[in-house]
Design an enzyme around this catalytic site. Structure first.
Site, PDB file in Angstrom:
ATOM      1  N   GLU A   1      -6.100 -14.032  23.286  1.00 47.55           N
ATOM      2  CA  GLU A   1      -7.308 -14.327  22.514  1.00 47.55           C
ATOM      3  C   GLU A   1      -8.564 -14.487  23.365  1.00 47.55           C
ATOM      4  O   GLU A   1      -9.681 -14.275  22.876  1.00 47.55           O
ATOM      5  CB  GLU A   1      -7.088 -15.585  21.673  1.00 47.55           C
ATOM      6  CG  GLU A   1      -6.153 -15.409  20.485  1.00 47.55           C
ATOM      7  CD  GLU A   1      -4.678 -15.483  20.856  1.00 47.55           C
ATOM      8  OE1 GLU A   1      -3.833 -15.340  19.956  1.00 47.55           O
ATOM      9  OE2 GLU A   1      -4.369 -15.699  22.058  1.00 47.55           O
TER      10      GLU A   1
ATOM     11  N   GLU B   1       3.192 -16.617  18.659  1.00 48.20           N
ATOM     12  CA  GLU B   1       3.123 -17.930  18.022  1.00 48.20           C
ATOM     13  C   GLU B   1       4.238 -18.113  16.994  1.00 48.20           C
ATOM     14  O   GLU B   1       4.831 -19.195  16.891  1.00 48.20           O
ATOM     15  CB  GLU B   1       1.751 -18.119  17.380  1.00 48.20           C
ATOM     16  CG  GLU B   1       0.645 -18.270  18.414  1.00 48.20           C
ATOM     17  CD  GLU B   1      -0.735 -18.400  17.811  1.00 48.20           C
ATOM     18  OE1 GLU B   1      -1.441 -19.366  18.144  1.00 48.20           O
ATOM     19  OE2 GLU B   1      -1.114 -17.515  17.012  1.00 48.20           O
TER      20      GLU B   1
END
Length: 268
Positions: A142, A122
């Site tokens: 995730e 990210e």
């Protein structure tokens, strides 16, 4: 740690899992992840990274910022236990902290080899340029924790590669290689592992050769018009072009072109 001055906040004497190097002669700052072997990024480090980017943005010694890591891996992601310990208010600020490279007015390069997972990915997605090696693996894992990316990962990735590929990566926690990331337009370039530092140096020097003012203007324009209709984007581009026409850097660029010499840009 290299001395940094933030206009509103004070950085701690010791940063959590990273350090900063500034080379004024090359107008370059490096933010270096250094929590081996996997360079896990703590909750505390995310806020410190945001403050560091803001401090470097205001530092007149720096033209280009590089985000890199020590060791075989860029980052395996965040401190999983930290998510359970953090307050909802703290968690709500994660995306703002991780977006610091995008808000920074200066060019930011992420240079990665090995694992670049979770928040490491990210952070890279929030940078302007992503250099990877053949060993690099990007992932948003995730789903394996019963979660989704929470700091802009799925949103930024979808803008780059579309909904089909993003679902494939996010919903299956799929890893993609550095070479595939380059082919899909996620990475700026993919180089042999031994050449990452050389490629990073070359890109820094190339970016330094341009007008700082034109670089700042181009970055802000592209960020601001990413979601704009074409007509609005063209209109804003015209306004930015018009403003740059009256700059000293544009005058210098034109004169250097006609004189067949290298321009000496000042950022004015």
């Amino acid at each position: 740690m290299t001395d940094l001055n933030h206009p509103a906040q004070t950085l701690p004497a010791e940063l959590d899992g990273f350090h900063v190097e500034i080379d004024p002669a090359r107008e370059r700052a490096d933010i270096v992840l250094e929590r081996p072997p996997l360079n896990v990024i703590s909750m505390r480090a995310r806020e410190q990274l945001r403050i560091t980017f803001e401090a470097l943005d205001a530092d007149t010694r720096v033209r280009v910022i590089v985000l890199r890591a020590i060791g075989e891996h860029f980052s395996s992601g965040g401190d999983i236990k930290g998510f359970l310990e953090a307050s909802p208010e703290h968690v709500s600020k994660l995306a703002w902290n991780v977006a610091a490279p995008a808000r920074c007015s200066k060019p930011v390069i992420a240079a990665a080899r090995g694992y670049c997972f979770g928040v490491g990915f990210e952070l890279s997605l929030a940078c302007d340029f992503r250099l990877v090696t053949d060993t690099a693996l990007y992932a948003l894992p995730e789903q394996k924790l019963g979660q989704i990316p929470g700091s802009g990962g799925s949103a930024r990735l979808q803008k780059m590669v579309g909904i089909t590929r993003t679902k494939d990566i996010v919903m299956r926690s799929r890893r993609i290689s550095g070479r595939q990331a380059f082919e899909w337009g996620v990475a700026t370039d993919c180089v042999p592992d031994a050449e990452l530092e050389k490629a990073t140096d070359a890109l820094v020097d190339e970016l330094r050769s341009f007008s700082p003012l034109a670089q700042r203007t181009a970055k802000k324009l592209l960020n601001d018009t990413e979601d704009s209709p074409l007509s609005i984007a063209i209109e804003l581009e015209g306004h930015c072009y018009s403003r740059l026409r009256s700059s000293a850097d544009f005058k210098e660029g034109v004169e250097a072109f006609h004189s067949k010499r290298k321009p000496a840009f000042t950022g004015l």
